[in-house]
Write a protein that holds these residues in place. Structure first.
Motif, PDB file in Angstrom:
ATOM      1  N   ALA A  84       0.844  -1.272  -0.050  1.00 42.32           N
ATOM      2  CA  ALA A  84       0.027   0.182   0.122  1.00 42.32           C
ATOM      3  C   ALA A  84       0.953   1.418  -0.280  1.00 42.32           C
ATOM      4  CB  ALA A  84      -0.940   0.004   1.195  1.00 42.32           C
ATOM      5  N   LEU A  85       1.955   1.167   0.916  1.00 43.32           N
ATOM      6  CA  LEU A  85       2.759   2.565   1.038  1.00 43.32           C
ATOM      7  C   LEU A  85       3.428   2.598  -0.632  1.00 43.32           C
ATOM      8  CD1 LEU A  85       4.234   4.618   2.470  1.00 43.32           C
ATOM      9  CD2 LEU A  85       6.230   2.989   3.087  1.00 43.32           C
ATOM     10  N   ALA A  86       4.014   1.821  -1.295  1.00 43.32           N
ATOM     11  CA  ALA A  86       4.699   1.614  -2.481  1.00 43.32           C
ATOM     12  C   ALA A  86       3.753   2.334  -3.455  1.00 43.32           C
ATOM     13  CB  ALA A  86       5.196   0.291  -2.933  1.00 43.32           C
ATOM     14  N   THR A  87       2.179   1.889  -3.459  1.00 45.83           N
ATOM     15  CA  THR A  87       1.495   2.518  -4.292  1.00 45.83           C
ATOM     16  C   THR A  87       1.160   3.957  -4.064  1.00 45.83           C
ATOM     17  OG1 THR A  87       0.175   0.158  -4.740  1.00 45.83           O
ATOM     18  CG2 THR A  87      -0.962   2.290  -5.169  1.00 45.83           C
ATOM     19  N   HIS A  88       1.092   4.232  -2.653  1.00 41.49           N
ATOM     20  CA  HIS A  88       0.943   5.653  -2.478  1.00 41.49           C
ATOM     21  C   HIS A  88       2.204   6.616  -2.919  1.00 41.49           C
ATOM     22  CE1 HIS A  88      -0.010   9.133   0.240  1.00 41.49           C
ATOM     23  NE2 HIS A  88       1.122   9.015   0.717  1.00 41.49           N
ATOM     24  N   LEU A  89       3.258   6.129  -2.652  1.00 40.41           N
ATOM     25  CA  LEU A  89       4.562   6.820  -3.132  1.00 40.41           C
ATOM     26  C   LEU A  89       5.040   6.594  -4.356  1.00 40.41           C
ATOM     27  CD1 LEU A  89       6.725   6.270   0.107  1.00 40.41           C
ATOM     28  CD2 LEU A  89       5.322   8.338  -0.613  1.00 40.41           C
ATOM     29  N   GLN A  90       4.252   5.754  -5.343  1.00 44.25           N
ATOM     30  CA  GLN A  90       4.332   5.294  -6.633  1.00 44.25           C
ATOM     31  C   GLN A  90       6.017   5.040  -6.829  1.00 44.25           C
ATOM     32  OE1 GLN A  90       3.433   9.311  -8.635  1.00 44.25           O
ATOM     33  NE2 GLN A  90       1.404   7.851  -9.417  1.00 44.25           N
ATOM     34  N   LEU A  91       6.511   3.950  -5.841  1.00 41.11           N
ATOM     35  CA  LEU A  91       7.647   3.413  -5.790  1.00 41.11           C
ATOM     36  C   LEU A  91       7.551   1.835  -6.207  1.00 41.11           C
ATOM     37  CD1 LEU A  91       9.365   5.317  -2.892  1.00 41.11           C
ATOM     38  CD2 LEU A  91       9.872   5.580  -5.234  1.00 41.11           C
ATOM     39  N   PRO A  92       8.622   1.203  -6.425  1.00 34.56           N
ATOM     40  CA  PRO A  92       8.466  -0.192  -6.949  1.00 34.56           C
ATOM     41  C   PRO A  92       8.606  -1.096  -5.379  1.00 34.56           C
ATOM     42  CG  PRO A  92      10.570   0.486  -7.278  1.00 34.56           C
ATOM     43  CD  PRO A  92       9.878   1.905  -7.006  1.00 34.56           C
ATOM     44  N   LEU A  93       7.967  -2.166  -5.405  1.00 33.14           N
ATOM     45  CA  LEU A  93       7.907  -2.863  -4.272  1.00 33.14           C
ATOM     46  C   LEU A  93       8.948  -4.043  -4.466  1.00 33.14           C
ATOM     47  CD1 LEU A  93       6.318  -3.504  -1.594  1.00 33.14           C
ATOM     48  CD2 LEU A  93       5.014  -5.218  -2.872  1.00 33.14           C
ATOM     49  N   GLN A  94       9.954  -4.138  -3.668  1.00 33.09           N
ATOM     50  CA  GLN A  94      11.021  -5.354  -3.627  1.00 33.09           C
ATOM     51  C   GLN A  94      11.191  -5.826  -2.294  1.00 33.09           C
ATOM     52  OE1 GLN A  94      14.238  -3.259  -5.307  1.00 33.09           O
ATOM     53  NE2 GLN A  94      13.172  -2.930  -7.401  1.00 33.09           N
ATOM     54  N   SER A  95      11.530  -7.293  -2.588  1.00 33.53           N
ATOM     55  CA  SER A  95      12.044  -7.969  -1.183  1.00 33.53           C
ATOM     56  C   SER A  95      13.295  -7.548  -1.053  1.00 33.53           C
ATOM     57  CB  SER A  95      11.719  -9.208  -1.289  1.00 33.53           C
ATOM     58  OG  SER A  95      12.494  -9.892  -2.399  1.00 33.53           O
ATOM     59  N   ALA A  96      13.521  -7.588   0.349  1.00 26.85           N
ATOM     60  CA  ALA A  96      15.048  -6.977   0.698  1.00 26.85           C
ATOM     61  C   ALA A  96      15.964  -8.008   0.135  1.00 26.85           C
ATOM     62  CB  ALA A  96      15.230  -7.047   2.324  1.00 26.85           C
ATOM     63  N   ASP A  97      15.819  -9.230  -0.004  1.00 20.13           N
ATOM     64  CA  ASP A  97      16.831 -10.144  -0.622  1.00 20.13           C
ATOM     65  C   ASP A  97      16.886 -10.212  -2.104  1.00 20.13           C
ATOM     66  OD1 ASP A  97      14.496 -11.324  -0.799  1.00 20.13           O
ATOM     67  OD2 ASP A  97      14.912 -13.187   0.035  1.00 20.13           O
ATOM     68  N   THR A  98      16.093  -9.473  -2.833  1.00 21.49           N
ATOM     69  CA  THR A  98      16.226  -9.485  -4.273  1.00 21.49           C
ATOM     70  C   THR A  98      16.274  -7.863  -4.869  1.00 21.49           C
ATOM     71  OG1 THR A  98      13.847  -9.612  -4.453  1.00 21.49           O
ATOM     72  CG2 THR A  98      14.835 -11.638  -4.469  1.00 21.49           C
TER      73      THR A  98
END
Length: 261
Positions: free
Chosen positions: A24-38
């Motif tokens: 939800a935060l990534a959508t709000h900020l228009q940023l990609p969502l990525q897991s920490a290990d990838t």
């Protein structure tokens, strides 16, 4: 603004159950969502059980930065920081029972605004970098949830996210008596905390090359004074000369008086 190339930022999560809030935060900020290990991003805005934090991903990167008004350095400063004798309080004009309305137009992590609010001022904060604003909003929310004295201080802090020059030019609320400015500059403070924050924030936000326009907009809006934080040996911002200065060990305040508080 500056002419630098901004670094890449992604949103991540530190616990499996926090993936959905991170999404939800990534959508709000228009940023990609990525897991920490990838992740391939240079900076990760991490959703954790204790709030948001910003972490660089390069080898040897410093630890994560978060906004914490409840514990740590700001709690110590609230209790033992010197009250209205602190340089920021003197620059803004706190004395006796006088507590002017303050606009902090370059809020950053909100430290100066928190000090002023802890001393009784109503403070509006403006932060134009969305990731830094998200960290600040998260810190304010946790302070409000903590209850007690800290919640009362946070209630006197009101955050706006956007470009300060535009917001000041189109101001519609109560006129701030004092505007506080702390444009980004190369810190020479030797503390590890400042070094860590600058290593994260300078690639993210760049230097404030529009500081003269920021000062001009502040002088137009403020009813009584503008207080500008500068490195102790740096020149004043281009524009009218300050009417007074306050100097400390590593920084100073240039004060532009319009009328007496």
């Amino acid at each position: 603004m500056s002419d630098f190339s901004p670094c890449t930022v992604a949103v991540s999560w530190l616990l499996p159950e926090l993936e959905q809030p991170a999404r939800a935060l990534a959508t709000h900020l228009q940023l990609p969502l990525q897991s920490a290990d990838t992740t391939t991003a240079e900076l990760l805005l991490q959703v954790g059980s204790d709030g948001l934090s910003l972490q660089a991903t390069a080898a040897g990167a410093p630890g994560a930065v978060r906004v914490d008004f409840v514990e740590g350095a700001l709690a110590h400063r609230r209790q033992f920081g010197g009250g209205t004798g602190q340089m920021v309080a003197r620059a803004v004009g706190l004395r006796g029972a006088l507590r002017p309305r303050v606009l902090d137009a370059t809020a950053g992590l909100g430290r100066d605004a928190f000090v002023l609010a802890a001393l009784g001022c109503e403070v509006i904060l403006i932060e134009r970098q969305p990731v830094i604003a998200a960290l600040l909003a998260d810190g304010l929310q946790r302070a409000e949830q903590a209850g007690g004295e800290v919640a009362g201080i946070a209630a006197r802090m009101h955050l706006l996210q956007g470009d300060a020059i535009e917001l000041m030019a189109n101001w519609s609320g109560p006129i701030p008596e004092v505007i506080h400015l702390d444009p980004m500059f190369p810190h020479r403070d030797k503390s590890a905390l400042v070094k860590k924050e600058m290593r994260l924030f300078r690639p993210l936000a760049g230097d404030d090359l529009d500081a003269p326009a920021l000062l001009a907009a502040a002088l137009q809006l403020a009813s009584h004074r503008v207080a500008v934080k500068r490195p102790r040996k740096a020149p004043a911002i281009d524009g009218p000369p300050p009417s007074a200065q306050l100097s400390g060990q590593s920084s100073r305040y240039d004060i532009y008086g319009k009328k007496k508080l």
